[in-house]
Each structure stands twice: as structure tokens, then as C-alpha cells.
Design an enzyme around this catalytic site. Structure first.
Site, PDB file in Angstrom:
ATOM      1  CE1 TYR A 181      79.595   9.806  45.364  1.00  0.00           C
ATOM      2  CE2 TYR A 181      78.563  11.614  44.170  1.00  0.00           C
ATOM      3  CZ  TYR A 181      78.514  10.328  44.671  1.00  0.00           C
ATOM      4  OH  TYR A 181      77.389   9.566  44.466  1.00  0.00           O
ATOM      5  CE  LYS A 185      78.944   6.885  42.673  1.00  0.00           C
ATOM      6  NZ  LYS A 185      78.535   5.455  42.619  1.00  0.00           N
ATOM      7  CB  THR A 218      70.458   6.697  49.661  1.00  0.00           C
ATOM      8  OG1 THR A 218      71.428   7.717  49.416  1.00  0.00           O
ATOM      9  CG2 THR A 218      69.830   6.264  48.342  1.00  0.00           C
TER      10      THR A 218
END
Length: 310
Positions: A181, A185, A218
Site C-alpha cells: 500500500y 501511494k 473513512t
């Protein structure tokens, strides 16, 4: 590049009028929804792009109810399918003469097992980075027709710990969810910086910036690792450590709309090691400082996606 510090406590109320501007925001919930809502409140016509029609249409309807007269629509876009990206760009070219703002936001985070997109890319790299790379390339003709067009690519605090392996971008040999991940990014940030360099060199007339949301509340950790994973449980139980989603959206909104935002700069939050607060220039990982590596990643990405820039 040194960027001026935004005024203290910049908020969505400081967004200048976006009347007459068209914005594409990827992602139907969380940050994507809050970014689209704030842009609609400022007068922009907003296209919410995502792979879930039910969720996307509900988001557009909710914005229309919240902001009387808002121009908010949903368009299907699956960033894990290059065919879907091409179809979306074709529909945009048919329906619009220009795009003024593209927010590359949608993403997946830390699925516990290695998965692949429809085109054989590792899922996190393919969705978070390669899908947005291809989307930007496909929409570039419309962006070049935009008025002061901007591209804002969402990175993450996790990029600080990311490492770039150009020989095994998709973690074919060793998959660990968080490092992969972080790499995806980091690639987003490298892309944003290289896009700005190429725009300046080629006279494309668009400004590219990156931004991250700090640590925002989120559903990303619930959606990929799962609500009952260790990270999902932490997200639920320690909710107070995460700033509200509309607060996390501010760096992207600042980069996308503020007149004083500087092309090529990376924006984040200003407090508690960039985890929360208001927009401010963010710490740039040293891994993005090598122009040759940024250019090589770009070339590899063009070859992988088949989506070429001028």
C-alpha cells in the site's frame, strides 16, 4: 520548491467560486464524497466516478438534495479495469468540451492476500496508482482545454515509509499488505511530481499537485482488510484518533481550488505529524527526489497501461 503556508485554519468556506468549472472526482464515499460535496457547494459541476452504481448514484442524489441547484452526476468507472477507464474517458469526451479539475482519490488499502486487477496488476498498485495514471492520460486532452486545469493526486502519510522496486512493482515475489500500500501511494506522489515537470516542459497548461488526508475517519480500513481485521477493529474502537472525513478532505480541496496553491507541491495537515489539522505543505519522502527514478516509473507505467502522454 518552497510553498507559502496557507492562511491559518483554511477551510472549505475559503474555496473561491467554482461556477462554470467541471470537476471529476474518483470515489463515491468517504473523501471522494466530501470533496465532491464541497466543490458542488462552491458551484462546480461535479462528476462522481466509481465502480458501484448504487452507491455513486446515491452520493450524487444526496449532494443534489444537500445543495439546491447542484450539478452532481455519477459515471461508472472501475479503476481496476483499463477497458472501463477508456470507456469513461470516451464518454467524457462526448459529453464535455473540457475538464477543469481531476481529483485522483479512489483507492483500496491492505487486502490481506495478494489480489490482481482485471489486467493482471497487483490490486493496490493497479487501483491506487496505475488506474489513475491511465485515467489522467486519457483525460489529458480535456484537461488541456480546461481553464487553469489542475490534477490533484491523493497520496498518504504511509508514503513516507514506502520503497520503490521498479523490478517488482506488483510485489510478485513477496506480498505484505502495508508495504505494498505504501508503495502504491509513493508511486502516486512520484506521478504527481513528474506530471508537473512534464506539463511545464511540454506546455500542457495544467498544474499537478499531490495531497494527503492525514488520518481520516473513512471506511478504507473496513472495506479492504475487513471490519474484523486488527486494523479494522482499531479503526472502529479508536475512532477518536481519526479526524472527521470533511477535515481530511481539506488538503485536496486546497490543492484543487486555492489560488495560492503552488503547482508541484505536496499538501497535508498541519498538526500532530500531519495526522490532523488544516492544509499545509507536507513532508516529501526523499524517494521522490530523483528525477531519473520518477521518469523511469512513468515510462514503465505507460508500457503497463498502454496509456500514453504526449
Amino acid at each position: 520548491m518552497l510553498a507559502p503556508t496557507p492562511k491559518a485554519r483554511w477551510t472549505a468556506a475559503d474555496i473561491p467560486s467554482q461556477q462554470g468549472r467541471t470537476a471529476v472526482v474518483t470515489g463515491t464515499g468517504g473523501l471522494g464524497y466530501e470533496i465532491a460535496l464541497a466543490l458542488a457547494r462552491a458551484g462546480a459541476g461535479v462528476i462522481i466516478a466509481g465502480r458501484n452504481p448504487e452507491k455513486g448514484e446515491a452520493a450524487a442524489l444526496r449532494i443534489a438534495k444537500t445543495v439546491p441547484g447542484a450539478l452532481a452526476t455519477f459515471e461508472a468507472l472501475d479503476l481496476a479495469r483499463l477497458e472501463s477507464i477508456a470507456d469513461f474517458a470516451s464518454r467524457m469526451a462526448t459529453g464535455f468540451g473540457s475538464i477543469d479539475l481531476l481529483v485522483n482519490n479512489a483507492g483500496v488499502m491492505t487486502p490481506p492476500r495478494r489480489q490482481e486487477t482485471a489486467d493482471g496488476f497487483e490490486l493496490q498498485l493497479g487501483t491506487n496508482y496505475l488506474g489513475h495514471f491511465a485515467l489522467t492520460a486519457r483525460l489529458l486532452p480535456l484537461l488541456r482545454e480546461g481553464a487553469g486545469a489542475r490534477v490533484v493526486t491523493v497520496s498518504s502519510i504511509a508514503a513516507q515509509g514506502g520503497t520503490m522496486d521498479l523490478d517488482d512493482l506488483g510485489a510478485t515475489w513477496s506480498y505484505r499488505p502495508m508495504p505494498v500500500y505504501a508503495r502504491s501511494k509513493l508511486a502516486c506522489l512520484m506521478f504527481a511530481r513528474e506530471l508537473q515537470r512534464r506539463s511545464e516542459a511540454g506546455g500542457w497548461g495544467l498544474a499537478s499537485m499531490a495531497a494527503h488526508p492525514g488520518i481520516a475517519r473513512t471506511e478504507l480500513l473496513h472495506n479492504a482488510p475487513g471490519r474484523w481485521s486488527m486494523s479494522g477493529i482499531a479503526r472502529s474502537a479508536l475512532w477518536f484518533l481519526f479526524q472527521p472525513v470533511d477535515q481530511g478532505a481539506l488538503p485536496m480541496l486546497y490543492a484543487g481550488t486555492a489560488p495560492q496553491a503552488v503547482p508541484g507541491v505536496y499538501y497535508g495537515s498541519d498538526r500532530m505529524r500531519e495526522t490532523r489539522g488544516h492544509p499545509a505543505p507536507a513532508k516529501v519522502p526523499p524517494a521522490t527526489d530523483d528525477p531519473a527514478t520518477n521518469a523511469r516509473l512513468w515510462e514503465i507505467s505507460e508500457a503497463m497501461t498502454g496509456a500514453g502522454f504526449p
